[in-house]
Write an enzyme that holds these catalytic residues in place. Structure first.
Site, PDB file in Angstrom:
ATOM      1  CE1 TYR A  63      -3.003  -3.044   0.293  1.00 20.16           C
ATOM      2  CE2 TYR A  63      -3.499  -2.448   2.557  1.00 20.16           C
ATOM      3  CZ  TYR A  63      -3.690  -3.277   1.466  1.00 20.16           C
ATOM      4  OH  TYR A  63      -4.573  -4.318   1.557  1.00 20.16           O
ATOM      5  CG  HIS A 122      -1.136  -8.645  -0.356  1.00 20.20           C
ATOM      6  ND1 HIS A 122      -0.700  -7.351  -0.260  1.00 20.20           N
ATOM      7  CD2 HIS A 122      -2.481  -8.535  -0.492  1.00 20.20           C
ATOM      8  CE1 HIS A 122      -1.723  -6.509  -0.341  1.00 20.20           C
ATOM      9  NE2 HIS A 122      -2.809  -7.215  -0.494  1.00 20.20           N
TER      10      HIS A 122
END
Length: 290
Positions: free
Chosen positions: A60, A118
């Protein structure tokens, strides 16, 4: 809750095999770095509302989200259930250890409460899991899980790591995208794995438009609870006891709205109406992800 008065803290539940009580409504941070820093940090400060489950990832903003979270939780780290994620491209044993070290530095903390892969990449799962177990032994992470894993992937994790793993599986789940209810959610329920819903409002506002048939049904139920359609949408996901949600909020009003959702108890008749308005679709469509 339409006036956004201070709600009661969201209810908590056991987070998978961690045996930790964690608020079922948390805070996501995807793209939060795109806001002005002051407003991004303010939007993350839902701690006073009991939104102490904070989710982030090295991906992010290439670490920028983690740095913003560090500022938002400074002096309050012990109150937070902090989760971050390693990219598949970094998920070799050595790469995972290094990625975790960098995330801890950006977050200005000595440990993560849960660390996730992830999504599945080319690195063998056994290698990533070995790194996770090493991090647990060293106290850098307290538990580990996965994200965007379908049932076959979850079975492989369990075969490698044994009972109690993974602690959680973070997946795309909202009223307009319910594919995980067919197989992934039942697997998590059977194995004591927490299921964490990311993007729990979806990416389209259409579901909440009262001018549509589905949006109108949601609006009527919300009105009966003196709530908002988005609160009802979260409550629908949270009807499953092993589900947690991590919506991102862009304002204090949104934080307050989100926090109030766990107090809503939908009746069986209301659940059936939402189910009819937002059908989960046929099984076998593959795992959705964004």
């Amino acid at each position: 809750m339409t006036g956004y008065e201070m709600p009661a803290p969201p209810r908590s539940a056991i987070f998978g095999s961690t045996q930790r009580q964690v608020p079922v409504i948390g805070q996501g941070s995807w793209k939060i770095e795109q806001a002005a820093p002051d407003s991004a940090i303010a939007a993350l400060r839902g701690l006073d509302l009991g939104l102490t489950h904070i989710d982030t990832a090295e991906m992010y903003g290439s670490g920028a989200a983690e740095s913003l979270i560090a500022e938002a939780i400074k002096d309050r780290r012990d109150a937070v259930f902090l989760v971050s994620k390693v990219l598949p491209s970094n998920a070799s044993k050595r790469g995972t250890l290094k990625a975790c070290e960098k995330s801890l530095a950006r977050l200005r903390t000595d440990r993560l409460d849960c660390y996730l892969l992830h999504w599945r990449g080319a690195v063998p799962l056994a290698e990533t899991i070995a790194a996770f177990e090493s991090l647990v032994r060293d106290g850098n992470i307290l538990s580990w899980g996965v994200s965007n894993f379908d049932v076959a992937d979850l079975e492989e994790v369990a075969a490698i790591a044994g009972a109690g793993h993974p602690a959680c599986n973070q997946v795309l789940y909202h009223i307009g995208e319910r594919a995980i209810e067919h197989a992934v959610l039942p697997w998590c329920r059977a194995h004591g794995t927490a299921l964490v819903a990311y993007t729990p409002f979806g990416q389209s506002a259409g579901a909440y438009d009262p001018r549509t048939a589905a949006g109108g049904a949601l609006a009527k139920i919300a009105a009966a609870h003196r709530a908002t359609p988005r609160q009802v949408a979260l409550a629908f996901l949270l009807r499953h006891p092993q589900v947690f949600v991590i919506p991102k909020a862009s304002s204090e009003a949104h934080l307050t709205e989100n926090a109030g959702a766990s107090a809503i108890e939908l009746s069986e008749e209301e659940i059936a109406r939402i189910d009819a308005a937002f059908p989960r679709g046929r099984p076998g469509r593959g795992l959705p992800m964004i």
